[in-house]
Design a protein around this motif. Structure first.
Motif, PDB file in Angstrom:
ATOM      1  N   GLU A  78       0.834  -1.211   0.000  1.00 46.31           N
ATOM      2  CA  GLU A  78       0.000   0.000   0.000  1.00 46.31           C
ATOM      3  C   GLU A  78       0.860   1.249   0.000  1.00 46.31           C
ATOM      4  O   GLU A  78       0.614   2.197  -0.760  1.00 46.31           O
ATOM      5  N   ASP A  79       1.906   1.267   0.847  1.00 48.57           N
ATOM      6  CA  ASP A  79       2.795   2.437   0.914  1.00 48.57           C
ATOM      7  C   ASP A  79       3.566   2.611  -0.392  1.00 48.57           C
ATOM      8  O   ASP A  79       3.786   3.739  -0.851  1.00 48.57           O
ATOM      9  N   LEU A  80       3.993   1.500  -1.000  1.00 46.45           N
ATOM     10  CA  LEU A  80       4.759   1.602  -2.242  1.00 46.45           C
ATOM     11  C   LEU A  80       3.884   2.082  -3.392  1.00 46.45           C
ATOM     12  O   LEU A  80       4.330   2.847  -4.246  1.00 46.45           O
ATOM     13  N   ARG A  81       2.629   1.636  -3.413  1.00 49.38           N
ATOM     14  CA  ARG A  81       1.728   2.141  -4.454  1.00 49.38           C
ATOM     15  C   ARG A  81       1.561   3.651  -4.335  1.00 49.38           C
ATOM     16  O   ARG A  81       1.552   4.387  -5.332  1.00 49.38           O
ATOM     17  N   ALA A 108       0.412   0.889 -10.486  1.00 57.05           N
ATOM     18  CA  ALA A 108       0.098   2.048  -9.643  1.00 57.05           C
ATOM     19  C   ALA A 108       0.828   3.302 -10.097  1.00 57.05           C
ATOM     20  O   ALA A 108       0.613   4.390  -9.550  1.00 57.05           O
ATOM     21  N   SER A 109       1.715   3.191 -11.095  1.00 55.43           N
ATOM     22  CA  SER A 109       2.541   4.309 -11.547  1.00 55.43           C
ATOM     23  C   SER A 109       2.089   4.784 -12.918  1.00 55.43           C
ATOM     24  O   SER A 109       1.092   4.317 -13.463  1.00 55.43           O
ATOM     25  N   LEU A 110       2.872   5.706 -13.502  1.00 53.79           N
ATOM     26  CA  LEU A 110       2.626   6.153 -14.866  1.00 53.79           C
ATOM     27  C   LEU A 110       3.280   5.250 -15.901  1.00 53.79           C
ATOM     28  O   LEU A 110       3.200   5.517 -17.096  1.00 53.79           O
ATOM     29  N   GLY A 111       3.963   4.203 -15.444  1.00 51.06           N
ATOM     30  CA  GLY A 111       4.615   3.282 -16.363  1.00 51.06           C
ATOM     31  C   GLY A 111       6.102   3.174 -16.090  1.00 51.06           C
ATOM     32  O   GLY A 111       6.656   3.856 -15.215  1.00 51.06           O
TER      33      GLY A 111
END
Length: 546
Positions: free
Chosen positions: A26-29, A56-59
């Motif tokens: 959860e924290d890493l996302r 969870a990122s932009l890629g």
């Protein structure tokens, strides 16, 4: 010239610390949200990022280690490598840098973070995030240094013993010096330094050992395996165990370009009008002055950027009297191709200015040629990034930095106190968050007044504060806690038509073997909870409405 593949020799001691903070999914996302990501091993090679993290990122960034350096502004490349290295020595701790990167033919500001999660199998490497951020306009690249085209960058990280012997190598040692890893491990770094640069290298080393809390960056000439001299830019960082990490970047082509620019400037100096025409094209205020600071040239950008200083006859008229001593030291630089910089308080007492320049000519007829930049906005951005806006105290990031500095300078005398206000929730529930904010600001002010000069108070978050003391005696813990409880929290706080009597649970801790800043903070936090539990679950001795 493309970089060769990184070669790595890592000592047995170069492993992740067992007490490194563990990050949840959860924290890493949340950490990667709004950023491009890439995962690399500790040698800089790409590692597959887990799908749940990428989602969870932009890629995923498509640039490998070498390509990442090539799109980074030349002045920021050494710092980018040093930040990666710093992360590998502080596993589980976010290391952040602001750099300039090339995109679509222009420079953009970017925030880069590194987080070493090698010991967490579900990540298994050093996580990098990249976000574009706002920032002041960046001057266009000089001819030959286009934002879209760069020469490939060779770099290497050497781990040195306290006596300067090379014990480990990371990066392209063959690309920089033409040697293999086995050729350099076990030798003293000075073996590869050109004789003309030995004295400067030794001077830097002595200064580094005398001030281990500071990094050092300088240029020297080294000698390749084929006996060809090569200019390198080296950055030193002293590690907690006394070893030194040395980041070396090949800047031979860049130095050649700078030397060519110096020759051009010397030719232009003989043609004053031509020099003015060229200088007026530079997008920064440019000046020339004598060794006493008397200005004999300034370009058009000076008047446009600083119209209130257009009539200044000397650099001393630009600076506040409190900064004149620093300005005099800047003006005393000897002739040479090494540039220097200094930050000065402006004459109005409000602006902060950065002067950068170099001395040209003979000793008896020196001239300083340089530029001046208003960095007030940049410093304000830094202050906002490191200080809590409500209390104006250092925030969690700055607390950790302050604590790291204290442990480096005075590990046995460092004392950390963790303070949690008792019953503060009742203030918010009864009077609202605006009044609660006023209480937190007042508590922060009182804590700052109650500590000694040199001790640091910060807001850790919510109603929690941290105090970092240096030079504390063995018995200082309870004494300081009592002083804070009585001196800072022993008086009622006036609220909206009523009063509140603050109290707090205060725990403290001193450094133990193997402690890093986070470990020491966690032990102080645990001590605070022991105090809170000893009060049988009460929220404290506060009284609302009196």
């Amino acid at each position: 010239m493309a970089s060769s593949s990184p070669q790595v020799a890592v000592p047995e001691a170069d492993v992740q610390r067992m007490d490194a903070p563990t990050w949840s999914r959860e924290d890493l996302r949340a950490h990667v949200e709004g950023a491009q990501v890439v995962v690399r091993d500790r040698s800089g090679a790409d590692v597959d990022a887990p799908e749940w993290l990428v989602g969870a990122s932009l890629g995923v960034s498509e640039a490998n280690s070498t390509e990442s350096l090539e799109i980074t502004h030349p002045d920021d490349r050494a710092d980018l490598v040093a930040s990666f290295m710093e992360a590998t020595w502080n596993p589980g701790v976010v290391v952040e840098r602001r750099i300039r990167i090339s995109f679509a033919g222009m420079w953009l500001h970017a925030q880069v973070t590194w987080l070493d999660l090698t010991r967490q199998p579900e990540v298994g490497g050093v996580l990098c995030t990249v976000r574009l951020v706002d920032g002041p306009p960046i001057e266009p690249p000089e001819p030959g240094r286009g934002a879209a085209v760069h020469a490939a960058t060779n770099w290497v990280i050497l781990t040195l013993s306290p006596r300067g012997r090379i014990s480990a190598v990371r990066g392209s040692i063959e690309g920089v010096l033409g040697y293999g890893v086995d050729d350099v491990v076990g030798r003293y770094a000075t073996h590869f330094v050109h004789p003309e640069s030995i004295s400067g290298a030794v001077e830097n080393w002595i200064e580094l050992r005398e001030h281990p809390e500071q990094t050092r960056t300088s240029r020297q000439v080294w000698v390749r395996a084929d006996e060809r001299p090569v200019w390198v830019e080296s950055t030193f960082l002293v590690l907690p165990d006394g070893e030194v990490e040395m980041v070396i970047v090949d800047v031979d082509e860049r130095v050649a370009n700078e030397e060519a620019l110096d020759r051009s400037r010397q030719e232009l100096a003989a043609l004053a009008e031509d020099f003015r025409l060229v200088a007026d094209e530079v997008p920064l205020p440019v000046f020339r002055c004598d060794a006493d600071g008397r200005i004999d040239f300034r370009n058009a950008q000076w008047d446009e950027s600083m119209p209130d200083l257009g009539d200044a006859a000397t650099l001393h008229a630009v600076a506040h009297p409190d900064s004149h001593a620093d300005l005099d030291a800047f003006l005393a630089m000897p002739p040479g191709r090494t540039s220097r910089s200094v930050e000065l308080l402006g004459a109005d007492g409000q602006r902060m200015l950065s002067l950068r320049g170099r001395a040209v000519g003979r000793d008896d007829d020196r001239r300083i040629v340089g530029s001046i930049t208003d960095i007030t906005a940049a410093l304000e951005l830094h202050r906002r990034a490191t200080h809590d806006p409500l209390t104006a105290l250092p925030n969690r990031t700055q607390i950790l930095a302050d604590l790291e500095g204290a442990l480096a300078e005075d590990p046995d005398g460092t004392l950390v106190l963790f303070i949690d206000l008792d019953g503060f929730k009742g203030v918010n529930d009864t009077y609202g968050h605006d009044v609660g904010d006023e209480v937190l600001a007042e508590v922060g002010r009182r804590l700052a007044e109650a500590v000694r000069p040199g001790d640091q108070v910060g807001r850790y978050g919510g109603d929690e504060f941290v105090v970092v003391c240096r030079g504390a005696s063995e018995t200082a813990g309870d004494l300081v806690a009592e002083r804070l409880a009585v001196g800072a929290l022993g008086r009622v706080i006036e609220l909206d038509g009523t009063t509140w009597a603050p109290s707090a649970s205060i725990g403290w801790a001193r450094r133990e073997e193997g402690d890093d800043p986070m470990a020491l903070l966690r032990r102080a936090d645990a001590a605070m909870f022991d105090v809170k539990r000893s009060r049988h679950g009460r929220e404290g001795g506060d009284t609302l409405g009196r």
